[in-house]
Every structure is written in C-alpha cells, then in structure tokens.
Write a protein that holds these residues in place. Structure first.
Motif, PDB file in Angstrom:
ATOM      1  N   HIS A 181     -17.012   8.623  -6.599  1.00  0.00           N
ATOM      2  CA  HIS A 181     -18.473   8.738  -6.780  1.00  0.00           C
ATOM      3  C   HIS A 181     -19.227   7.769  -5.872  1.00  0.00           C
ATOM      4  N   LEU A 182     -18.810   7.701  -4.618  1.00  0.00           N
ATOM      5  CA  LEU A 182     -19.446   6.825  -3.644  1.00  0.00           C
ATOM      6  C   LEU A 182     -20.318   7.629  -2.690  1.00  0.00           C
ATOM      7  N   VAL A 183     -21.374   6.992  -2.222  1.00  0.00           N
ATOM      8  CA  VAL A 183     -22.234   7.593  -1.213  1.00  0.00           C
ATOM      9  C   VAL A 183     -21.746   7.127   0.152  1.00  0.00           C
ATOM     10  N   GLN A 184     -21.515   8.066   1.045  1.00  0.00           N
ATOM     11  CA  GLN A 184     -21.017   7.717   2.379  1.00  0.00           C
ATOM     12  C   GLN A 184     -22.135   7.157   3.252  1.00  0.00           C
ATOM     13  N   PRO A 185     -21.863   6.181   4.127  1.00  0.00           N
ATOM     14  CA  PRO A 185     -20.579   5.483   4.252  1.00  0.00           C
ATOM     15  C   PRO A 185     -20.436   4.378   3.196  1.00  0.00           C
ATOM     16  N   SER A 186     -19.216   4.182   2.698  1.00  0.00           N
ATOM     17  CA  SER A 186     -18.947   3.143   1.707  1.00  0.00           C
ATOM     18  C   SER A 186     -17.614   2.480   2.022  1.00  0.00           C
ATOM     19  N   ALA A 187     -17.540   1.201   1.716  1.00  0.00           N
ATOM     20  CA  ALA A 187     -16.304   0.450   1.945  1.00  0.00           C
ATOM     21  C   ALA A 187     -15.420   0.498   0.700  1.00  0.00           C
ATOM     22  N   ILE A 188     -14.118   0.453   0.932  1.00  0.00           N
ATOM     23  CA  ILE A 188     -13.156   0.341  -0.157  1.00  0.00           C
ATOM     24  C   ILE A 188     -12.150  -0.755   0.197  1.00  0.00           C
ATOM     25  N   LEU A 189     -11.440  -1.208  -0.825  1.00  0.00           N
ATOM     26  CA  LEU A 189     -10.368  -2.181  -0.636  1.00  0.00           C
ATOM     27  C   LEU A 189      -9.040  -1.454  -0.809  1.00  0.00           C
ATOM     28  N   GLU A 190      -8.259  -1.400   0.264  1.00  0.00           N
ATOM     29  CA  GLU A 190      -6.953  -0.733   0.226  1.00  0.00           C
ATOM     30  C   GLU A 190      -5.887  -1.770  -0.084  1.00  0.00           C
ATOM     31  N   ILE A 191      -5.091  -1.493  -1.110  1.00  0.00           N
ATOM     32  CA  ILE A 191      -4.112  -2.472  -1.592  1.00  0.00           C
ATOM     33  C   ILE A 191      -2.734  -1.834  -1.678  1.00  0.00           C
ATOM     34  N   GLU A 192      -1.764  -2.525  -1.129  1.00  0.00           N
ATOM     35  CA  GLU A 192      -0.365  -2.144  -1.316  1.00  0.00           C
ATOM     36  C   GLU A 192       0.302  -3.255  -2.121  1.00  0.00           C
ATOM     37  N   ARG A 193       0.879  -2.888  -3.265  1.00  0.00           N
ATOM     38  CA  ARG A 193       1.536  -3.890  -4.112  1.00  0.00           C
ATOM     39  C   ARG A 193       2.983  -3.496  -4.346  1.00  0.00           C
ATOM     40  N   ARG A 194       3.874  -4.417  -4.059  1.00  0.00           N
ATOM     41  CA  ARG A 194       5.296  -4.241  -4.353  1.00  0.00           C
ATOM     42  C   ARG A 194       5.673  -5.161  -5.497  1.00  0.00           C
ATOM     43  N   SER A 195       6.266  -4.593  -6.546  1.00  0.00           N
ATOM     44  CA  SER A 195       6.646  -5.369  -7.728  1.00  0.00           C
ATOM     45  C   SER A 195       8.155  -5.528  -7.783  1.00  0.00           C
ATOM     46  N   PHE A 196       8.586  -6.725  -8.211  1.00  0.00           N
ATOM     47  CA  PHE A 196      10.016  -7.066  -8.201  1.00  0.00           C
ATOM     48  C   PHE A 196      10.508  -7.408  -9.605  1.00  0.00           C
ATOM     49  N   LEU A 197      11.767  -7.037  -9.862  1.00  0.00           N
ATOM     50  CA  LEU A 197      12.435  -7.444 -11.095  1.00  0.00           C
ATOM     51  C   LEU A 197      12.989  -8.857 -10.939  1.00  0.00           C
ATOM     52  N   ALA A 198      13.497  -9.417 -12.032  1.00  0.00           N
ATOM     53  CA  ALA A 198      14.007 -10.795 -12.017  1.00  0.00           C
ATOM     54  C   ALA A 198      15.167 -10.966 -11.048  1.00  0.00           C
ATOM     55  N   ASP A 199      15.943  -9.894 -10.813  1.00  0.00           N
ATOM     56  CA  ASP A 199      17.092  -9.998  -9.900  1.00  0.00           C
ATOM     57  C   ASP A 199      16.689  -9.812  -8.439  1.00  0.00           C
ATOM     58  N   GLY A 200      15.381  -9.667  -8.173  1.00  0.00           N
ATOM     59  CA  GLY A 200      14.899  -9.536  -6.814  1.00  0.00           C
ATOM     60  C   GLY A 200      14.764  -8.112  -6.312  1.00  0.00           C
ATOM     61  N   ARG A 201      15.206  -7.140  -7.120  1.00  0.00           N
ATOM     62  CA  ARG A 201      15.126  -5.744  -6.684  1.00  0.00           C
ATOM     63  C   ARG A 201      13.684  -5.240  -6.784  1.00  0.00           C
ATOM     64  N   ILE A 202      13.267  -4.433  -5.798  1.00  0.00           N
ATOM     65  CA  ILE A 202      11.937  -3.826  -5.848  1.00  0.00           C
ATOM     66  C   ILE A 202      11.927  -2.746  -6.924  1.00  0.00           C
ATOM     67  N   LEU A 203      10.998  -2.869  -7.870  1.00  0.00           N
ATOM     68  CA  LEU A 203      10.895  -1.891  -8.950  1.00  0.00           C
ATOM     69  C   LEU A 203       9.983  -0.728  -8.554  1.00  0.00           C
ATOM     70  N   GLU A 204       8.815  -1.035  -8.042  1.00  0.00           N
ATOM     71  CA  GLU A 204       7.856   0.012  -7.694  1.00  0.00           C
ATOM     72  C   GLU A 204       6.899  -0.492  -6.643  1.00  0.00           C
ATOM     73  N   VAL A 205       6.273   0.459  -5.964  1.00  0.00           N
ATOM     74  CA  VAL A 205       5.225   0.138  -5.002  1.00  0.00           C
ATOM     75  C   VAL A 205       4.004   0.975  -5.362  1.00  0.00           C
ATOM     76  N   THR A 206       2.841   0.361  -5.301  1.00  0.00           N
ATOM     77  CA  THR A 206       1.604   1.047  -5.646  1.00  0.00           C
ATOM     78  C   THR A 206       0.634   0.956  -4.476  1.00  0.00           C
ATOM     79  N   PHE A 207       0.105   2.099  -4.075  1.00  0.00           N
ATOM     80  CA  PHE A 207      -0.910   2.172  -3.028  1.00  0.00           C
ATOM     81  C   PHE A 207      -2.234   2.503  -3.715  1.00  0.00           C
ATOM     82  N   SER A 208      -3.224   1.648  -3.577  1.00  0.00           N
ATOM     83  CA  SER A 208      -4.483   1.823  -4.287  1.00  0.00           C
ATOM     84  C   SER A 208      -5.679   1.690  -3.353  1.00  0.00           C
ATOM     85  N   CYS A 209      -6.766   2.363  -3.725  1.00  0.00           N
ATOM     86  CA  CYS A 209      -8.054   2.226  -3.045  1.00  0.00           C
ATOM     87  C   CYS A 209      -9.085   1.869  -4.101  1.00  0.00           C
ATOM     88  N   TYR A 210      -9.595   0.644  -4.053  1.00  0.00           N
ATOM     89  CA  TYR A 210     -10.563   0.166  -5.041  1.00  0.00           C
ATOM     90  C   TYR A 210     -11.977   0.203  -4.484  1.00  0.00           C
TER      91      TYR A 210
END
Length: 254
Positions: free
Chosen positions: A207-236
């Motif tokens: 619901h943005l009026v163009q032109p509008s800025a967004i924050l693009e975020i890539e988050r990688r989450s890790f388990l206690a053993d160091g393994r990557i659990l998931e990656v999330t690509f978001s636009c806020y």
C-alpha cells in the motif's frame, strides 16, 4: 487509534512572536516534540487545521505548512477524506532475535499474515548460496505479507530445508511457533540490510505510493551447533519501520 482533542495540549504549542524563527517552523518543532515524547502516539488523529489554528492563535496557512513539514519528515500521514494521523513507526532492535508475531504482540499490535505462497520447491541459486546447500535441493518456501493491526509492514519469504520442516501444512499463523514445536529455535542470526526503491508489485502489496523506499533484509538463522536453519528475504516499509542498534565503546566492554 483515537482523536486527540485536548485544547490544552495544542494551546501549549502557541509560537513565540519574539522568536526570529518562522511561526510554521516553531509550530512544527513543538508538534515533533509531542510525537517524540509520546504525548501523541502512532495512529492518533490530529485535530483539523482550523482547530489547531484556533488553539494556537496562528493562521491556517501556518498550520498547514507546519503539518507539511512533519508529513515530509515521515512523522505524520495525511489520508484524503480521513484527516492527518501520527505515523506508526516500529523500532526493531537488531540485537533481539524473535519471530514477527512475538515481536508485534510484545508491542501491543495484533500480528497477521496474508499468504502469497506456501509450497515445496527446489532451492534457487540465491537460496542455495544463503543456505549452504546445492541448487535445487528440496526446501519449503513460505511467502506472505506481514501485518500489524491489519496494516501491511513487510513482504517476507522464508526458506527452510525440507528435512527440518517436511510440509507447508505444519505452518499455521507463526513460522517460529512451528519451529519451536520441533525444538528448532535458532540461537543467533546474521542480517544484511540495504535500502532500495520498491518495485511496482511491492508497492501495491504494501500500500505504498510510488516512488517509495523499502528496506531489503536477508536474515540467516543458526542452530546451536552452527548449522543454518533458515534464511528469510524480507522487504520492510521504510516509512513505518526503524532498525535500531546499540553501540558500545571498547572501554565500556572492558
């Protein structure tokens, strides 16, 4: 959301004629202080220009210019036919690792999701690189619009290996709740944030009026053993979301 109608609150904003600063800037600065102090909260409706002019003793033109200053600064939002409102901004500390739903509830908002896709797929090259797996490896891809009190805040695509989450039907309202039920909560995460302009599709979904800025975020989450659990690509939405980080000097760290 509630209407702020206290004459006393706004009468206190009366500019000082002896101040060399223009009246509209004085009024804008005092309104900013009300917002930053919490006297005016996100979602609050500001009285009409006519009422503010009567309370403060300045012209409607002066009030209008003051409001324009705060709209341009992102502190106020004007909706045609509805009025002027204090912009809701959410401050997210980068040191906190929690799911969106948990975070919104802690802030007093009702979290929600509009699902755009929930399916099994082969990892794309970008997803495979972020997850540390081979391209085409089986993953669960969850794409949705994240909302707070019904207002869209972000477009989020979460990717997790099929070995950790075997079916999209296991995810209901909260992705992190589904992980928690399986003892798979991450203990740390890495985030990369960059600003860019929203695409036409992103602007429509948020619901943005163009032109509008967004924050693009890539988050990688890790388990206690160091393994990557998931990656999330978001636009806020950059007009509603602030990411905050606390910095300490080396001396304070000891």
């Amino acid at each position: 959301m509630h209407v702020i109608s206290s004459q006393k609150l706004f009468a206190a904003l009366t500019p000082d004629p002896a101040d060399r600063k223009p009246l509209y800037l004085q009024l804008a600065e005092q309104l900013r202080e009300l917002i930053e102090s919490g006297a005016l909260k996100g979602g609050d409706a500001v009285p009409p220009e006519r009422e503010i002019a009567e309370f403060t003793g300045v012209s409607r033109v002066t009030v209008r210019k003051s409001l324009e200053q705060l709209v341009n600064a992102g502190l106020l939002t004007q909706r045609p036919g509805a009025g002027t409102f204090v912009t809701r901004r959410i401050q997210q500390p980068l040191s906190a690792l929690m799911g969106f739903s948990e975070d919104m509830r802690a802030r007093g908002y009702e979290p929600g999701s509009i699902w755009l896709g929930k399916r099994m797929a082969g990892a794309s090259p970008d997803e495979a690189m972020a997850m540390g797996m081979a391209p085409g490896a089986p993953v669960l891809r969850l794409k949705r619009i994240r909302t707070a009190d019904g207002e869209p805040l972000a477009i989020e695509t979460a990717v997790i290996s099929r070995r950790d989450l075997a079916s999209p039907e296991l995810v209901k309202d909260s992705f992190y709740e589904a992980l928690k039920e399986r003892g798979l909560l991450p203990v740390r995460a890495l985030q990369r944030i960059r600003a860019r302009m929203a695409t036409t599709q992103e602007a429509e979904l948020l619901h943005l009026v163009q032109p509008s800025a967004i924050l693009e975020i890539e988050r990688r989450s890790f388990l206690a053993d160091g393994r990557i659990l998931e990656v999330t690509f978001s636009c806020y939405r950059a007009d509603l979301y602030d990411f905050v980080v606390e910095l300490r000097t080396s001396a304070e760290r000891g």
